[in-house]
Scaffold this active site. Structure first.
Site, PDB file in Angstrom:
ATOM      1  N   ASP A 199     138.452  31.258  12.346  1.00  0.00           N
ATOM      2  CA  ASP A 199     138.700  31.427  13.945  1.00  0.00           C
ATOM      3  C   ASP A 199     137.822  31.820  14.353  1.00  0.00           C
ATOM      4  O   ASP A 199     137.865  33.126  13.821  1.00  0.00           O
ATOM      5  CB  ASP A 199     140.155  31.414  14.369  1.00  0.00           C
ATOM      6  N   ASN A 202     141.103  19.231  17.277  1.00  0.00           N
ATOM      7  CA  ASN A 202     139.990  19.458  17.238  1.00  0.00           C
ATOM      8  C   ASN A 202     139.100  18.084  17.400  1.00  0.00           C
ATOM      9  O   ASN A 202     137.858  18.559  18.166  1.00  0.00           O
ATOM     10  CB  ASN A 202     139.421  20.178  15.700  1.00  0.00           C
TER      11      ASN A 202
HETATM   12  C1  IPE Z   1     142.476  26.615  14.924  1.00  0.00           C
HETATM   13  O1  IPE Z   1     141.162  26.881  15.646  1.00  0.00           O
HETATM   14  C2  IPE Z   1     141.486  25.622  13.928  1.00  0.00           C
HETATM   15  C3  IPE Z   1     141.216  25.613  13.089  1.00  0.00           C
HETATM   16  C4  IPE Z   1     140.436  27.122  12.631  1.00  0.00           C
HETATM   17  C5  IPE Z   1     139.989  24.680  12.494  1.00  0.00           C
HETATM   18  P1  IPE Z   1     141.171  25.940  17.170  1.00  0.00           P
HETATM   19  O2  IPE Z   1     140.545  27.699  17.727  1.00  0.00           O
HETATM   20  O3  IPE Z   1     141.097  24.507  16.404  1.00  0.00           O
HETATM   21  O4  IPE Z   1     142.653  26.752  17.484  1.00  0.00           O
HETATM   22  P2  IPE Z   1     143.311  27.385  19.180  1.00  0.00           P
HETATM   23  O5  IPE Z   1     142.385  25.817  20.136  1.00  0.00           O
HETATM   24  O6  IPE Z   1     142.288  28.353  19.534  1.00  0.00           O
HETATM   25  O7  IPE Z   1     144.914  26.803  19.333  1.00  0.00           O
HETATM   26  C1  IPE Z   2     136.712  28.146  14.365  1.00  0.00           C
HETATM   27  O1  IPE Z   2     136.128  28.102  15.225  1.00  0.00           O
HETATM   28  C2  IPE Z   2     135.808  26.883  13.717  1.00  0.00           C
HETATM   29  C3  IPE Z   2     136.958  24.809  14.004  1.00  0.00           C
HETATM   30  C4  IPE Z   2     137.923  25.477  14.894  1.00  0.00           C
HETATM   31  C5  IPE Z   2     136.587  23.959  13.524  1.00  0.00           C
HETATM   32  P1  IPE Z   2     135.628  27.675  16.901  1.00  0.00           P
HETATM   33  O2  IPE Z   2     135.179  27.200  17.205  1.00  0.00           O
HETATM   34  O3  IPE Z   2     137.747  28.176  17.103  1.00  0.00           O
HETATM   35  O4  IPE Z   2     135.323  29.846  17.350  1.00  0.00           O
HETATM   36  P2  IPE Z   2     136.114  29.780  19.128  1.00  0.00           P
HETATM   37  O5  IPE Z   2     137.952  30.187  19.013  1.00  0.00           O
HETATM   38  O6  IPE Z   2     135.981  29.118  19.880  1.00  0.00           O
HETATM   39  O7  IPE Z   2     135.626  31.040  18.750  1.00  0.00           O
HETATM   40 MG    MG Z   3     138.696  28.845  17.905  1.00  0.00          MG
END
Ligand code: IPE
Ligand code: IPE
Ligand code: MG
Length: 250
Positions: free
Chosen positions: A27, A75
């Site tokens: 994340d 997502n």
């Molecule tokens: C979890 O991260 C999913 C992945 C790392 C693929 P998210 O960024 O989607 O999770 P939330 O929305 O902060 O819970």
């Molecule tokens: C994790 O990084 C990757 C995926 C969930 C695909 P994020 O895209 O959630 O990054 P933040 O949490 O918005 O910084």
């Molecule tokens: Mg995230």
């Protein structure tokens, strides 16, 4: 010098007490990019690049399984342009994995619901899984359109089908039966769960498999997570007292 330093870092990891299965919630890509004035997509690219080094290092240490959360069932809520970018990146990663992870002997598998993915990705998953199936190193599960709840529904459906066909008595269902219907059937539970970016939640990742996982939350966003950080997470894991409901030195 660098080599020596790397060895020193490794030395205080007990290679006989490695986690068998590491789960990683990668994340913070978006925040990493934003801080640099870059589009979120740049964070995703940087994250995918860094992932190879982490998997290689886990394999070098002797870890047997690593599951990385690449795209959740939630997502899809993101803007279409970001979803498209992520899907393309994943397709490229799967295509490239044969070459870039060849020397590493990594077995690649995708876990999650495939039917919502494009035909191209579905075919690439089958090809990459087939190409890497005979390797002997770490198993890398890429959680792609993966949700822990969806996985449990998937398992429940299998059991219901067997029960409806008269092959299974509902009263005889065990934890093992549910386990065998998961995408990770046959693999050990997650011992160490790492989440980067400072968030302390599970976000629907491996709900069944993490029931006794040690959780390590790292403040760095995923693109900044380096092999040294993996070492540190393993050291933290090795210093935890795992009791599984029992008592120490029983
Ligand atoms: C979890 O991260 C999913 C992945 C790392 C693929 P998210 O960024 O989607 O999770 P939330 O929305 O902060 O819970
Ligand atoms: C994790 O990084 C990757 C995926 C969930 C695909 P994020 O895209 O959630 O990054 P933040 O949490 O918005 O910084
Ligand atoms: Mg995230």
């Amino acid at each position: 010098m660098f080599f020596k330093k790397k060895k020193e870092v490794k030395r205080d990891i007990d290679l006989t007490k490695l986690p068998q299965h590491i789960g990683v919630i990668m994340d913070g890509n978006g925040r990493w990019a934003k801080k640099r004035g870059l589009p979120r997509s740049a964070g995703h690219s940087a994250g995918a690049e860094g992932l190879k080094k982490i998997v290689t290092e886990a394999n070098n240490l002797g870890v047997k399984y690593i599951t990385v959360y690449a795209f959740s069932t939630e997502n899809w809520k993101r803007p279409k342009a970001e979803v498209d970018y992520l899907m393309n990146l994943l397709l490229g990663y799967l295509k490239d994995a044969e070459r870039s992870l060849a020397g590493e002997n990594v077995r690649i598998r995708a876990i999650g619901s495939r039917k919502e993915l494009s035909k191209e990705i579905q075919e690439q998953i089958i090809a990459t899984e087939k190409l890497t199936a005979d390797r002997s190193g770490i198993v890398m599960n890429i959680a792609l359109n993966y949700g822990g709840r969806e996985e449990l529904v998937h398992s429940a459906k299998q059991l219901c089908r067997r029960a409806a066909a008269g092959e299974l008595d509902p009263e005889s269902i065990t934890e093992k039966d549910i386990d065998q219907g998961l995408y990770t059937a046959g693999q050990p539970d997650v011992d160490l769960l790492i989440r980067t970016s400072g968030e302390q939640r599970i976000s629907n990742f491996m709900l069944w498999q993490i029931s006794y996982a040690e959780m390590v939350f790292v403040d760095k966003p995923w693109p900044d997570f380096k092999p040294e950080d993996l070492h540190e997470c393993i050291r933290i894991f090795q210093n935890r007292g795992r009791r599984f409901g029992g008592v120490d030195n029983a």
